[in-house]
Design an enzyme around this catalytic site. Structure first.
Site, PDB file in Angstrom:
ATOM      1  N   ASN A  75       0.859  -1.184   0.000  1.00 24.76           N
ATOM      2  CA  ASN A  75       0.000   0.000   0.000  1.00 24.76           C
ATOM      3  C   ASN A  75       0.897   1.236   0.000  1.00 24.76           C
ATOM      4  O   ASN A  75       2.134   1.115  -0.009  1.00 24.76           O
ATOM      5  CB  ASN A  75      -0.988  -0.019   1.177  1.00 24.76           C
ATOM      6  CG  ASN A  75      -0.288  -0.068   2.538  1.00 24.76           C
ATOM      7  OD1 ASN A  75       0.808   0.467   2.713  1.00 24.76           O
ATOM      8  ND2 ASN A  75      -0.916  -0.702   3.515  1.00 24.76           N
ATOM      9  N   GLU A  93       3.349   1.427   3.006  1.00 26.47           N
ATOM     10  CA  GLU A  93       4.417   0.431   2.898  1.00 26.47           C
ATOM     11  C   GLU A  93       5.409   0.794   1.809  1.00 26.47           C
ATOM     12  O   GLU A  93       6.621   0.560   1.944  1.00 26.47           O
ATOM     13  CB  GLU A  93       3.796  -0.944   2.630  1.00 26.47           C
ATOM     14  CG  GLU A  93       3.021  -1.498   3.824  1.00 26.47           C
ATOM     15  CD  GLU A  93       2.029  -2.578   3.446  1.00 26.47           C
ATOM     16  OE1 GLU A  93       1.477  -3.211   4.358  1.00 26.47           O
ATOM     17  OE2 GLU A  93       1.783  -2.791   2.226  1.00 26.47           O
ATOM     18  N   ASP A 131      -6.290  -8.509   2.661  1.00 23.51           N
ATOM     19  CA  ASP A 131      -6.311  -9.966   2.487  1.00 23.51           C
ATOM     20  C   ASP A 131      -7.137 -10.348   1.263  1.00 23.51           C
ATOM     21  O   ASP A 131      -6.781 -11.251   0.499  1.00 23.51           O
ATOM     22  CB  ASP A 131      -6.906 -10.642   3.731  1.00 23.51           C
ATOM     23  CG  ASP A 131      -6.074 -10.420   4.983  1.00 23.51           C
ATOM     24  OD1 ASP A 131      -4.901 -10.007   4.864  1.00 23.51           O
ATOM     25  OD2 ASP A 131      -6.598 -10.669   6.083  1.00 23.51           O
TER      26      ASP A 131
END
Length: 308
Positions: free
Chosen positions: A181, A184, A254
């Site tokens: 993302n 990150e 996820d």
């Protein structure tokens, strides 16, 4: 991981401290972490094979029971007496999360645990169409394990898909698809840049740097309210977020990596992968708690969006 929930109601503050008193109505335990990725894979019609390390504790027993109840295989699960099973307990009242309590360690697994994990991975790899690295910086995945697992998958021409975290961000060299993302991406590369709307040049420079360092075939970046971005070779795809009533973002990543992994296994192009994953991630945000995507709803929305 086990995602545990305490649901209740709160009508007053504690006299002991300025915190709400929650009267418990019910409790619930769900599969979380990489196990939630497995639930998403299963919900989409594929067969997940789990490979991980958990503790020889009550949390581990509970996790194995939840796997059994969900029809998920546990033959790749290693149990260790040296580390607890990660359990994240959320306290909720009136549909709002008030507190989260994490029981876990983040130290790397030892040599014996690593050897057991790689042996289990080899057994499962013979049956795999794609490998998903679901990294939570909890110590099961480290640079040596990651490098060895990617190398063994490449030897068998099995694609590898990565949902990274900060500690091992630059360890996933030569993976097939890499999905950070924005946060990150900034932290992993130690680069400062704005959002992709205000600072597209800086954002795309960071993606270019990521390609240079890791040489993945595809980079898929989730952009929260800005949607998703995908790049495969020189082709860049920006997709806006879908307008939804957001109840809880837990587990959205996820779902995105699960959809992306299945698309990679099926050889679908990056633009399609990004579009379908974007739809799925938004769908699960409409529900409270960590839940797998609903295949029929995803299919209906994909058809409405003209994805095929």
């Amino acid at each position: 991981m086990v995602d545990a929930y305490v649901w209740g109601r709160s009508t007053r503050l504690s006299p002991e401290a300025p915190v709400p008193i929650v009267h418990v109505a019910r409790t619930e335990q769900r599969l979380g972490g990489a196990a939630n990725v497995a639930l998403n894979v299963q919900a989409l019609g594929a067969t997940p094979l789990l490979c991980a390390v958990i503790g020889t504790d009550a949390g581990g027993d509970q996790l194995l029971q939840l796997l059994h109840e969900s029809g998920l295989p546990a033959d790749g699960i290693i149990r260790s007496a040296n580390r607890p099973t990660t359990v994240k307990q959320r306290i909720l009242a009136h549909g709002q999360q008030l507190l989260r309590i994490d029981s876990e360690v983040e130290t790397d697994i030892d040599a014996d645990e690593s050897a057991q994990l790689l042996a289990a991975y080899d057994d499962l790899l013979a049956r795999a169409d794609v490998v998903v690295f679901e990294d939570y910086d909890k110590g099961v995945l480290n640079e040596a394990i990651i490098t060895e697992c990617i190398a063994r998958a490449r030897q068998r021409n099995i694609p590898t898909v990565v949902d990274p975290k900060k500690k091992n961000f630059l360890a996933y060299r030569h993976c097939t698809l890499f999905k950070p993302n924005l946060k990150e991406l900034r932290e992993g590369l130690k680069l400062e840049f704005g959002d992709p709307v205000a600072d597209r040049v800086g954002f795309e420079a960071a993606v270019a740097r990521l390609h240079e360092v890791l040489t993945p075939e595809t980079v898929l970046v989730t952009l929260s309210e800005y949607g998703v971005f995908a790049q495969q070779n020189a082709q860049k795809t920006y997709l806006p977020a879908h307008l939804r009533t957001i109840s809880d973002v837990s587990g959205a990543g996820d779902t995105v990596i699960s959809i992306a992994a299945l698309c990679v296994a099926l050889g679908r192009p990056a633009a399609f992968t990004a579009a379908l994953a974007n739809l799925g991630g938004g769908l699960v945000c409409e529900q409270v708690g960590v839940v797998p995507v609903e295949k029929q709803r995803l299919l209906e929305e994909a058809q409405e969006a003209g994805l095929q």
